[in-house]
Design a protein around this motif. Structure first.
Motif, PDB file in Angstrom:
ATOM      1  N   ASP A 287      64.225  34.402  28.129  1.00  0.00           N
ATOM      2  CA  ASP A 287      65.436  34.329  28.211  1.00  0.00           C
ATOM      3  C   ASP A 287      66.189  34.064  26.850  1.00  0.00           C
ATOM      4  OD1 ASP A 287      64.400  35.209  30.709  1.00  0.00           O
ATOM      5  OD2 ASP A 287      65.623  33.811  31.959  1.00  0.00           O
ATOM      6  N   VAL A 288      67.372  34.610  26.518  1.00  0.00           N
ATOM      7  CA  VAL A 288      68.892  34.416  25.874  1.00  0.00           C
ATOM      8  C   VAL A 288      69.930  34.985  26.542  1.00  0.00           C
ATOM      9  CG1 VAL A 288      70.033  34.683  23.329  1.00  0.00           C
ATOM     10  CG2 VAL A 288      67.800  35.114  23.823  1.00  0.00           C
ATOM     11  N   VAL A 289      70.557  33.444  26.952  1.00  0.00           N
ATOM     12  CA  VAL A 289      72.078  33.797  27.541  1.00  0.00           C
ATOM     13  C   VAL A 289      72.708  33.423  26.282  1.00  0.00           C
ATOM     14  CG1 VAL A 289      73.286  32.878  29.940  1.00  0.00           C
ATOM     15  CG2 VAL A 289      70.349  32.915  29.944  1.00  0.00           C
ATOM     16  N   ALA A 290      73.997  34.346  27.198  1.00  0.00           N
ATOM     17  CA  ALA A 290      75.542  34.710  26.408  1.00  0.00           C
ATOM     18  C   ALA A 290      76.151  33.204  26.533  1.00  0.00           C
ATOM     19  CB  ALA A 290      76.671  35.513  26.621  1.00  0.00           C
ATOM     20  N   PRO A 291      76.868  32.751  25.344  1.00  0.00           N
ATOM     21  CA  PRO A 291      77.993  31.358  25.793  1.00  0.00           C
ATOM     22  C   PRO A 291      78.606  31.314  26.576  1.00  0.00           C
ATOM     23  CG  PRO A 291      77.678  32.105  23.324  1.00  0.00           C
ATOM     24  CD  PRO A 291      77.099  33.637  24.073  1.00  0.00           C
ATOM     25  N   GLY A 292      78.198  30.658  27.946  1.00  0.00           N
ATOM     26  CA  GLY A 292      79.578  29.938  28.788  1.00  0.00           C
ATOM     27  C   GLY A 292      79.266  31.400  30.133  1.00  0.00           C
ATOM     28  N   MET A 293      78.291  32.021  30.281  1.00  0.00           N
ATOM     29  CA  MET A 293      77.306  32.273  30.482  1.00  0.00           C
ATOM     30  C   MET A 293      75.948  31.989  31.599  1.00  0.00           C
ATOM     31  SD  MET A 293      79.779  34.577  30.832  1.00  0.00           S
ATOM     32  CE  MET A 293      78.943  36.331  31.906  1.00  0.00           C
ATOM     33  N   GLY A 294      75.769  32.797  33.062  1.00  0.00           N
ATOM     34  CA  GLY A 294      74.548  31.805  33.207  1.00  0.00           C
ATOM     35  C   GLY A 294      74.537  32.371  34.437  1.00  0.00           C
ATOM     36  N   PHE A 295      73.163  31.747  35.500  1.00  0.00           N
ATOM     37  CA  PHE A 295      72.696  32.590  36.896  1.00  0.00           C
ATOM     38  C   PHE A 295      73.162  31.954  37.765  1.00  0.00           C
ATOM     39  CE2 PHE A 295      69.434  32.848  32.908  1.00  0.00           C
ATOM     40  CZ  PHE A 295      69.323  33.729  34.017  1.00  0.00           C
ATOM     41  N   GLY A 296      74.370  32.293  38.789  1.00  0.00           N
ATOM     42  CA  GLY A 296      74.962  31.582  39.960  1.00  0.00           C
ATOM     43  C   GLY A 296      73.659  31.055  40.975  1.00  0.00           C
ATOM     44  N   THR A 297      74.435  30.586  41.495  1.00  0.00           N
ATOM     45  CA  THR A 297      73.641  29.386  42.479  1.00  0.00           C
ATOM     46  C   THR A 297      72.790  30.488  43.835  1.00  0.00           C
ATOM     47  OG1 THR A 297      75.274  27.873  42.696  1.00  0.00           O
ATOM     48  CG2 THR A 297      74.007  28.037  44.312  1.00  0.00           C
ATOM     49  N   HIS A 298      71.583  30.335  43.200  1.00  0.00           N
ATOM     50  CA  HIS A 298      70.450  31.374  44.501  1.00  0.00           C
ATOM     51  C   HIS A 298      69.227  30.200  44.535  1.00  0.00           C
ATOM     52  CE1 HIS A 298      69.318  30.198  40.238  1.00  0.00           C
ATOM     53  NE2 HIS A 298      67.571  30.860  40.056  1.00  0.00           N
ATOM     54  N   PRO A 299      68.948  30.711  45.554  1.00  0.00           N
ATOM     55  CA  PRO A 299      67.896  29.745  46.960  1.00  0.00           C
ATOM     56  C   PRO A 299      66.437  30.156  45.986  1.00  0.00           C
ATOM     57  CG  PRO A 299      67.985  32.018  47.534  1.00  0.00           C
ATOM     58  CD  PRO A 299      68.908  32.214  46.209  1.00  0.00           C
ATOM     59  N   HIS A 300      65.500  28.910  46.251  1.00  0.00           N
ATOM     60  CA  HIS A 300      64.145  29.658  45.683  1.00  0.00           C
ATOM     61  C   HIS A 300      63.084  28.945  47.112  1.00  0.00           C
ATOM     62  CE1 HIS A 300      64.404  30.901  41.824  1.00  0.00           C
ATOM     63  NE2 HIS A 300      64.942  29.797  41.082  1.00  0.00           N
ATOM     64  N   ASP A 301      61.792  28.878  47.147  1.00  0.00           N
ATOM     65  CA  ASP A 301      61.112  27.606  47.725  1.00  0.00           C
ATOM     66  C   ASP A 301      59.943  28.306  47.382  1.00  0.00           C
ATOM     67  OD1 ASP A 301      59.679  30.038  49.838  1.00  0.00           O
ATOM     68  OD2 ASP A 301      61.043  30.265  49.832  1.00  0.00           O
ATOM     69  N   ASN A 302      59.083  27.667  47.365  1.00  0.00           N
ATOM     70  CA  ASN A 302      57.053  26.643  47.262  1.00  0.00           C
ATOM     71  C   ASN A 302      56.727  27.582  45.782  1.00  0.00           C
ATOM     72  OD1 ASN A 302      56.182  25.656  49.370  1.00  0.00           O
ATOM     73  ND2 ASN A 302      57.239  27.853  50.957  1.00  0.00           N
ATOM     74  N   MET A 303      57.263  27.101  44.412  1.00  0.00           N
ATOM     75  CA  MET A 303      57.140  27.811  43.626  1.00  0.00           C
ATOM     76  C   MET A 303      57.546  26.241  43.072  1.00  0.00           C
ATOM     77  SD  MET A 303      56.331  30.414  42.291  1.00  0.00           S
ATOM     78  CE  MET A 303      56.480  31.338  43.154  1.00  0.00           C
ATOM     79  N   GLU A 304      56.737  26.091  41.569  1.00  0.00           N
ATOM     80  CA  GLU A 304      57.208  25.080  40.740  1.00  0.00           C
ATOM     81  C   GLU A 304      57.987  26.054  39.252  1.00  0.00           C
ATOM     82  OE1 GLU A 304      55.284  21.636  40.472  1.00  0.00           O
ATOM     83  OE2 GLU A 304      55.868  22.830  42.683  1.00  0.00           O
ATOM     84  N   ILE A 305      58.987  25.455  39.321  1.00  0.00           N
ATOM     85  CA  ILE A 305      59.547  26.336  37.821  1.00  0.00           C
ATOM     86  C   ILE A 305      59.907  25.358  36.481  1.00  0.00           C
ATOM     87  CG2 ILE A 305      62.096  27.193  37.337  1.00  0.00           C
ATOM     88  CD1 ILE A 305      61.958  27.615  40.562  1.00  0.00           C
TER      89      ILE A 305
END
Length: 237
Positions: free
Chosen positions: A48-66
């Protein structure tokens, strides 16, 4: 007889959202390929390449090693365990989503893009308490050698993962040669070339190529140029 699968960089799924430019080694989001649903218990490998100041907002996960590994730039992380951190180059982050959490990830810079690998591994134990880990690793400890950054050993120098998996990084000079011996019989190895050129079990791989190999207990690694390499030893089932 070994089993091999090779994923050349230009065959990966690709999504460019403007703020996010992402390449998917395995099926993810709108990219679906039934022949690319993962390698053993390795489910996601996103570049992944994310632009300056940008990103992934709050989101859920379960039962995964990240796992997140910044290649360049920094990543700002916040989650429902109360953790607020910035992950920089030469650092590795791991999060056990366990019984469930929410988190957000943003570029830690307002001026420079961040490039990071996001990796998902199915867990060994389900519904554990959500957990966050982060550690800086000395780059000199992987110069022409393999540096273990993730392992199942809770008290080791590497970050702990809720799975019988080992992640190793190497900054290799042209001509480097070593045999990788598996920690656990029956595991497979997925090699991802961050940069440069590497031969894995005699197969020539270039920047952002990936290769999985299983049903062996050792794999030869040789740098055919200066290279950055990530090795992920993963249970196959």
């Amino acid at each position: 007889m070994s089993k091999k699968v090779i994923h050349k960089a230009n065959t990966r799924g690709h999504a460019n959202h403007g703020w996010l430019n992402s390449h998917h080694t395995f099926s993810f989001a709108r990219y679906y390929n039934p022949e690319r649903m993962g390698f053993g218990l390795l489910r996601v490998l996103n570049d992944d390449v994310v632009a300056p100041g940008m990103g992934f907002g709050t989101h859920p996960h379960d039962n995964m090693e990240i796992v997140s590994i910044p290649i360049s730039g920094s990543l700002a992380h916040q989650d429902s365990t109360g953790t607020q951190e910035v992950i920089r180059t030469n650092e590795v982050q791991i999060m056990s989503a366990g019984s469930g959490l929410t988190h957000s990830e943003y570029n830690g810079s307002k001026t420079e893009p961040v490039n990071f690998l996001q990796i998902w591994v199915f867990p060994k134990e389900q519904d554990i308490d959500p957990r966050y880990g982060q550690k800086a690793f000395k780059p000199e400890d992987r110069e022409n050698k393999l540096q273990t950054v993730i392992s199942p050993e809770k008290d080791g120098e590497a970050l702990w993962i809720n799975q019988d998996a080992w992640f190793t990084l190497g900054t290799l000079k042209n001509g480097f040669s070593e045999e990788y011996t598996f920690y656990k019989p029956g595991n497979g190895l997925y090699a991802f070339v961050i940069d440069g050129e590497v031969e894995v079990d005699g197969e020539k791989l270039s920047k952002r190529d990936g290769m999985g190999i299983s049903e062996v207990d050792k794999v030869s690694i040789k740098a055919s140029g200066d290279a950055e390499l990530l090795l992920m030893e993963i249970p196959m089932k």
